[in-house]
Design an enzyme around this catalytic site. Structure first.
Site, mmCIF file in Angstrom:
data_model
loop_
_atom_site.group_PDB
_atom_site.id
_atom_site.type_symbol
_atom_site.label_atom_id
_atom_site.label_comp_id
_atom_site.label_asym_id
_atom_site.label_seq_id
_atom_site.Cartn_x
_atom_site.Cartn_y
_atom_site.Cartn_z
ATOM 1 N N HIS A 1 -43.817 -5.583 14.137
ATOM 2 C CA HIS A 1 -44.568 -4.609 14.153
ATOM 3 C C HIS A 1 -44.461 -3.889 15.286
ATOM 4 C CE1 HIS A 1 -48.770 -2.584 13.250
ATOM 5 N NE2 HIS A 1 -49.184 -1.700 13.797
ATOM 6 N N GLY B 1 -7.422 2.185 1.628
ATOM 7 C CA GLY B 1 -7.754 2.735 0.912
ATOM 8 C C GLY B 1 -8.661 4.186 0.613
ATOM 9 N N THR B 2 -9.373 4.544 -1.118
ATOM 10 C CA THR B 2 -10.311 5.793 -0.700
ATOM 11 C C THR B 2 -11.479 5.314 0.210
ATOM 12 O OG1 THR B 2 -10.218 6.344 -2.859
ATOM 13 C CG2 THR B 2 -11.833 6.839 -1.625
ATOM 14 N N CYS B 3 -12.221 4.169 0.398
ATOM 15 C CA CYS B 3 -13.171 4.393 1.212
ATOM 16 C C CYS B 3 -12.961 4.494 2.644
ATOM 17 C CB CYS B 3 -14.159 2.854 0.971
ATOM 18 S SG CYS B 3 -15.138 2.245 1.785
ATOM 19 N N GLU C 1 0.743 -0.747 -0.355
ATOM 20 C CA GLU C 1 0.523 0.215 -0.176
ATOM 21 C C GLU C 1 0.717 1.684 -0.313
ATOM 22 O OE1 GLU C 1 -2.285 2.963 0.144
ATOM 23 O OE2 GLU C 1 -3.560 0.913 -0.513
#
Length: 464
Positions: free
Chosen positions: A443, A40-42, A33
């Site tokens: 619900h 990374g970008t994320c 890297e």
């Protein structure tokens, strides 16, 4: 020369996940890297920081405009942008800081430097300590970069990409966003909520142009009410940066010319594979017509033992798609049956309301000559949505008209990003609309809207 079973170039969601899964399967793995932090970008400048800012700005907007309806009277709401940005950075640091521990746990060797493919089986690492690596398998996972317009070059100050738009030191008085896709809408929402005048210029006739048309219409209505201004079917033709701000020129659908004077411009027209500086062209890796690395169904490039995943190859440029690519490839290399079904990759826009979709829209199915039937149910008829005060939106279920097989599910509404998961599951297991409609949902929950929309395919919705 150092030897490994597998070398992964790029430590974004695709690369680091591929490395972990390969290590779990018994391979000796090197992860290369260029940046000092993994993810990374994320994790560093994309998914995670943008969602942190979206969450913070949603709370700020709610305090100013929504809490009064709940009987909560907040007399003074003040923005502390510095603290908000610091929180965003802290979220990023906590997540990226955990990745080295994961690498250590899985006995993955992390090498910092620019990984350069030399040939099959060989990678050079350019950095403080130049290294030469050898491996039977090499995975290319360098990710992507923002697309730059030739007349709107990024300067990091007035003309910016998403990276800089995540860290403005002060709220821009006026921000123009070029592109009404996910990135442009999300960051446009952030700065609108925080006080900017935001105008969005989009070449196509609707926002979120890849989404179901009805969802796009509802989303545009909600974002307009939030404060965003849209110029659709408009083409940006030039920019003048000679003054303090930026003068944007654009042309509308009738060919009429317009100009906007703005403080900053965010260019969000898409992303492209990160190819430059990786040695791919010199090594002879074939690219397709869109500039992506050409691979076969098993992620193999034309070079023996060299594979590619994530944003470098075909398919949606999404972090979760890259992760699945990484897992599938590692399993294939270990002799297992790795596979990614790109038809069931969900796509999400994290505005408010959110948009989440998977599978075909009704229009896409008809273009493929597939007979369809559609069920719809609106959030305004849902008890939980009404109690939350978040009633805008709809769920659309698209099924085969003859077999009832599920073809797609499309949601615009509160927490759509979470609601889409059951639709992905049903689609992956070739379920029918009836299957989705027969699942018992608690619900009151927002998920009941999905059930009712599935029942509506055969006009069996209970509450609408």
């Amino acid at each position: 020369m150092r030897e490994f079973d597998l070398i992964v170039i790029g430590a974004g969601p695709g690369g680091y996940v591929a490395a972990i899964r390969a290590a779990q399967l018994g391979m000796r793995v090197a992860l290369v890297e260029k940046s000092p932090t993994l993810g990374g970008t994320c994790l560093n400048i994309g998914c995670i920081p943008s969602k942190a800012l979206l969450e913070s700005s949603e709370l700020f907007h709610a305090a100013r405009h929504k809490l009064k309806a709940h009987g909560i009277d907040v007399k003074t709401v003040k923005l502390d942008l510095k603290r908000m940005l610091a929180r965003k950075d802290r979220v990023v640091q906590e997540l990226t800081g955990g990745l080295p521990l994961l690498m250590k746990k899985n006995k993955i060797e992390v090498l910092t430097g620019r990984g350069k493919l030399v040939e099959s089986g060989r990678v050079d690492v350019e950095g403080d300590d130049a290294l030469q690596l050898e491996a039977k398998y090499i995975v290319l996972a360098m990710g992507s970069l923002p697309v730059e317009l030739p007349f709107l070059k990024f300067d990091g100050q007035r003309v910016v990409s998403s990276t800089e738009a995540l860290g403005f030191e002060k709220v821009p008085g006026h921000l123009v966003v070029v592109g009404a896709g996910a990135i442009g809408l999300e960051l446009g929402s952030v700065w609108t909520r925080l006080g900017s005048k935001v105008e969005v210029i989009e070449l196509l006739p609707r926002v979120a142009p890849q989404s179901d048309p009805e969802l796009s219409k509802i989303l545009q209505k909600c974002l307009t009410e939030e404060g965003l201004q849209f110029h659709l079917e408009c083409k940006v033709t030039g920019a003048d940066l000679s003054g303090k701000g930026v003068r944007i020129s654009y042309q509308d659908a009738d060919g009429k010319d317009h100009r906007i004077e703005t403080e900053k411009v965010l260019v969000a027209v898409g992303r492209r594979p990160r190819i430059e500086g990786s040695g791919l062209k010199e090594a002879g890796v074939e690219l397709d017509e869109q500039g992506r690395v050409r691979v076969d169904p098993r992620f193999r490039t034309n070079l023996e033992g060299v594979f590619a995943i994530g944003d470098l190859i075909h398919g949606p440029m999404l972090a979760h798609k890259a992760e699945e690519d990484g897992v599938a490839l590692a399993e294939l290399l270990a002799g297992q049956a790795g596979h990614v079904n790109y038809h069931t990759v969900p796509n999400v826009i994290y505005t408010w309301p959110e948009v989440a979709e998977v599978g075909l829209t009704a229009d896409q199915a008809k273009q493929q000559s597939i007979p369809v039937k559609v069920g719809k149910f609106f959030f305004r008829a849902n008890g939980r949505a009404k109690s939350m005060g978040e009633q805008e939106g709809v769920v659309k279920v698209v099924a085969h008209a003859e077999t009832d097989r599920l073809l797609g599910v499309h949601i615009v509404g509160p927490r759509a990003s979470d609601l889409i998961a059951e639709a992905v599951t049903a689609l992956e297991f070739h379920g029918s609309a009836e299957d989705l409609g027969r699942i018992i949902h608690a619900h009151p929950t927002l998920s009941e809207v999905v059930k009712e929309a599935a029942l509506a395919v055969d006009r069996r919705a209970i509450h609408g």
